[in-house]
Motif scaffolding. Structure first.
Motif, PDB file in Angstrom:
ATOM      1  N   CYS A  17      38.809 -21.904   4.877  1.00  0.00           N
ATOM      2  CA  CYS A  17      40.012 -21.968   5.705  1.00  0.00           C
ATOM      3  C   CYS A  17      39.641 -22.630   7.027  1.00  0.00           C
ATOM      4  CB  CYS A  17      40.545 -20.553   5.920  1.00  0.00           C
ATOM      5  SG  CYS A  17      42.044 -20.514   6.900  1.00  0.00           S
ATOM      6  N   ARG A  27      37.638 -29.468   2.420  1.00  0.00           N
ATOM      7  CA  ARG A  27      38.577 -29.055   3.457  1.00  0.00           C
ATOM      8  C   ARG A  27      37.890 -28.157   4.494  1.00  0.00           C
ATOM      9  NH1 ARG A  27      43.146 -25.161   3.206  1.00  0.00           N
ATOM     10  NH2 ARG A  27      42.126 -24.591   5.158  1.00  0.00           N
ATOM     11  N   LYS A  73      43.376 -24.431  14.095  1.00  0.00           N
ATOM     12  CA  LYS A  73      44.127 -23.596  13.162  1.00  0.00           C
ATOM     13  C   LYS A  73      45.515 -23.271  13.685  1.00  0.00           C
ATOM     14  CE  LYS A  73      42.993 -22.351   9.852  1.00  0.00           C
ATOM     15  NZ  LYS A  73      43.135 -23.121   8.565  1.00  0.00           N
ATOM     16  N   GLU A 115      43.635 -30.120   8.785  1.00  0.00           N
ATOM     17  CA  GLU A 115      45.023 -30.054   9.237  1.00  0.00           C
ATOM     18  C   GLU A 115      45.201 -30.707  10.599  1.00  0.00           C
ATOM     19  OE1 GLU A 115      46.851 -26.182   9.054  1.00  0.00           O
ATOM     20  OE2 GLU A 115      48.718 -26.928   9.947  1.00  0.00           O
ATOM     21  N   GLN A 169      45.965 -33.191   6.633  1.00  0.00           N
ATOM     22  CA  GLN A 169      46.802 -32.189   5.991  1.00  0.00           C
ATOM     23  C   GLN A 169      47.894 -31.802   6.989  1.00  0.00           C
ATOM     24  OE1 GLN A 169      44.510 -28.900   4.355  1.00  0.00           O
ATOM     25  NE2 GLN A 169      45.988 -27.445   5.152  1.00  0.00           N
ATOM     26  N   GLY A 176      50.487 -29.063   7.635  1.00  0.00           N
ATOM     27  CA  GLY A 176      50.638 -27.694   7.156  1.00  0.00           C
ATOM     28  C   GLY A 176      52.093 -27.292   6.988  1.00  0.00           C
ATOM     29  N   THR A 177      52.260 -26.134   6.384  1.00  0.00           N
ATOM     30  CA  THR A 177      53.606 -25.652   6.064  1.00  0.00           C
ATOM     31  C   THR A 177      54.488 -25.553   7.303  1.00  0.00           C
ATOM     32  OG1 THR A 177      54.760 -23.963   4.781  1.00  0.00           O
ATOM     33  CG2 THR A 177      53.030 -23.156   6.249  1.00  0.00           C
ATOM     34  N   ARG A 178      53.889 -25.202   8.441  1.00  0.00           N
ATOM     35  CA  ARG A 178      54.673 -25.031   9.674  1.00  0.00           C
ATOM     36  C   ARG A 178      55.109 -26.360  10.266  1.00  0.00           C
ATOM     37  NH1 ARG A 178      50.829 -21.562   8.971  1.00  0.00           N
ATOM     38  NH2 ARG A 178      51.104 -19.338   9.344  1.00  0.00           N
ATOM     39  N   LYS A 210      52.174 -30.454   2.955  1.00  0.00           N
ATOM     40  CA  LYS A 210      52.455 -29.149   2.362  1.00  0.00           C
ATOM     41  C   LYS A 210      53.949 -28.855   2.432  1.00  0.00           C
ATOM     42  CE  LYS A 210      48.188 -26.736   2.465  1.00  0.00           C
ATOM     43  NZ  LYS A 210      47.737 -25.343   2.571  1.00  0.00           N
ATOM     44  N   ARG A 258      52.504 -24.804  -1.848  1.00  0.00           N
ATOM     45  CA  ARG A 258      51.652 -23.731  -1.316  1.00  0.00           C
ATOM     46  C   ARG A 258      52.396 -22.388  -1.239  1.00  0.00           C
ATOM     47  NH1 ARG A 258      53.441 -20.980   2.528  1.00  0.00           N
ATOM     48  NH2 ARG A 258      51.572 -20.911   3.810  1.00  0.00           N
ATOM     49  N   ASP A 272      48.213 -25.290  -3.862  1.00  0.00           N
ATOM     50  CA  ASP A 272      47.311 -24.490  -3.028  1.00  0.00           C
ATOM     51  C   ASP A 272      47.500 -23.028  -3.446  1.00  0.00           C
ATOM     52  OD1 ASP A 272      46.183 -22.814  -1.144  1.00  0.00           O
ATOM     53  OD2 ASP A 272      46.842 -23.984   0.584  1.00  0.00           O
ATOM     54  N   HIS A 292      46.821 -20.037  -0.467  1.00  0.00           N
ATOM     55  CA  HIS A 292      47.899 -19.610   0.439  1.00  0.00           C
ATOM     56  C   HIS A 292      49.118 -19.116  -0.326  1.00  0.00           C
ATOM     57  CE1 HIS A 292      45.261 -21.874   3.126  1.00  0.00           C
ATOM     58  NE2 HIS A 292      45.668 -21.013   4.020  1.00  0.00           N
ATOM     59  N   GLU A 323      40.632 -22.526  -1.161  1.00  0.00           N
ATOM     60  CA  GLU A 323      39.748 -22.009  -0.111  1.00  0.00           C
ATOM     61  C   GLU A 323      38.498 -21.394  -0.741  1.00  0.00           C
ATOM     62  OE1 GLU A 323      42.613 -21.551   3.756  1.00  0.00           O
ATOM     63  OE2 GLU A 323      42.278 -19.723   2.614  1.00  0.00           O
TER      64      GLU A 323
HETATM   65  C1  PEP Z   1      45.564 -23.973   5.485  1.00  0.00           C
HETATM   66  O1  PEP Z   1      45.484 -24.782   4.547  1.00  0.00           O
HETATM   67  O2  PEP Z   1      44.560 -23.485   6.021  1.00  0.00           O
HETATM   68  C2  PEP Z   1      46.898 -23.559   5.924  1.00  0.00           C
HETATM   69  C3  PEP Z   1      47.087 -22.975   7.094  1.00  0.00           C
HETATM   70  O3  PEP Z   1      47.861 -23.813   5.022  1.00  0.00           O
HETATM   71  P1  PEP Z   1      49.454 -23.652   5.142  1.00  0.00           P
HETATM   72  O4  PEP Z   1      49.883 -24.638   6.179  1.00  0.00           O
HETATM   73  O5  PEP Z   1      49.919 -23.960   3.775  1.00  0.00           O
HETATM   74  O6  PEP Z   1      49.720 -22.222   5.532  1.00  0.00           O
END
Ligand code: PEP
Ligand code: MN
Length: 247
Positions: free
Chosen positions: A21, A43, A48, A81, A99, A101-103, A124, A154, A186, A189, A215
């Protein structure tokens, strides 16, 4: 022009991306890179996106130094990310695949910026995004072309609580039947539970997924983030071998 293309990957020759992660130390990453048959796509989180500001935020600049050092010793494609266009200056020189991310699936300014670079992107799925919104977001990356975009399922937020998210296998089937995009899963997650990672990966690839981002940590119990959903090196290699027996 970036040489990476995901064209050759598909559900009979799946792409595996593995790693922790978060990057925690030089030794942690070196252990993975030194492992025979570990994927060349690695990865590791640097900046983060944590739900809580008190949680570990990643090593930041220190992790950039670690990857720069390791790039002198090993050949690998580094996946990390990006959450803000201002990170490109530091991440650009060491990153082979960004990457989103989902957010940040809805962060169209970030996507527009990435569309002006030639680095491939894993997009994602937003945890509350419909498949159409997700495909719409991918439209902002059109300059990259389908061979340099990976859509990553994910998991989405539902009423279910036994898993971290709900893995939407249907989205994978839909995307493979109705679009030209490459799709990966993924399972880490999506499920949030280490022992669910292997069966979830198999289900996703059976549904048509072109690969998986997983991960993996040399010692998951010691991971500084997402340890509960992280598998060890041996379990990862066993899973990979089922799909790539000739490695
Ligand atoms: C990640 O890949 O570490 C991650 C935070 O993924 P996600 O954006 O899908 O939560
Ligand atoms: Mn994580």
């Amino acid at each position: 022009m970036s040489k990476i293309s995901f064209k050759s990957f598909n559900n009979t020759n799946p792409l595996f991306i593995a790693g922790p992660c978060s990057i925690e130390s030089y030794d942690q990453m070196k252990t993975l890179l030194s492992t025979q048959n570990f994927p060349s796509f690695i990865r590791g989180g640097i900046y983060k996106m944590r739900s809580n500001p008190d949680s570990f935020q990643g090593l930041g600049d220190k992790a950039i130094e670690i990857i720069s050092e390791l790039k002198k010793e090993f050949t690998f494609n580094f996946v990390t990310e990006i959450s803000d266009p201002r990170q490109i200056e530091k991440l650009g020189p060491i990153t082979d695949v960004y990457q989103v991310g989902t957010r940040n699936m809805y962060n169209y300014e970030l996507l527009k910026e990435l569309n002006t670079h030639d680095t491939p992107v894993i997009l994602k799925r937003g945890f509350s995004a419909t498949v159409k919104e997700w495909v719409g977001a991918a439209g902002y990356l059109s300059n990259l072309g389908v061979d340099r975009i990976l859509l990553c399922e994910r998991g989405i937020r539902t009423f279910e609580t036994t898993q971290r998210n709900t893995l939407d296998i249907g989205s994978i089937i839909y995307l493979k039947q109705n679009t030209n995009f490459k799709v990966i899963v993924d399972p880490s997650h999506a499920l949030g539970v280490a022992r669910m990672v292997t069966p979830a990966t198999k289900a996703a690839i059976a549904a048509g997924s072109d690969g998986a981002i997983i991960e993996v940590h040399p010692n998951p119990e010691m991971a500084m983030s997402d340890g509960a959903q992280t598998i060890n090196i041996q379990d990862f290699l066993s899973l990979q071998k089922e799909f790539l027996p000739n490695l």
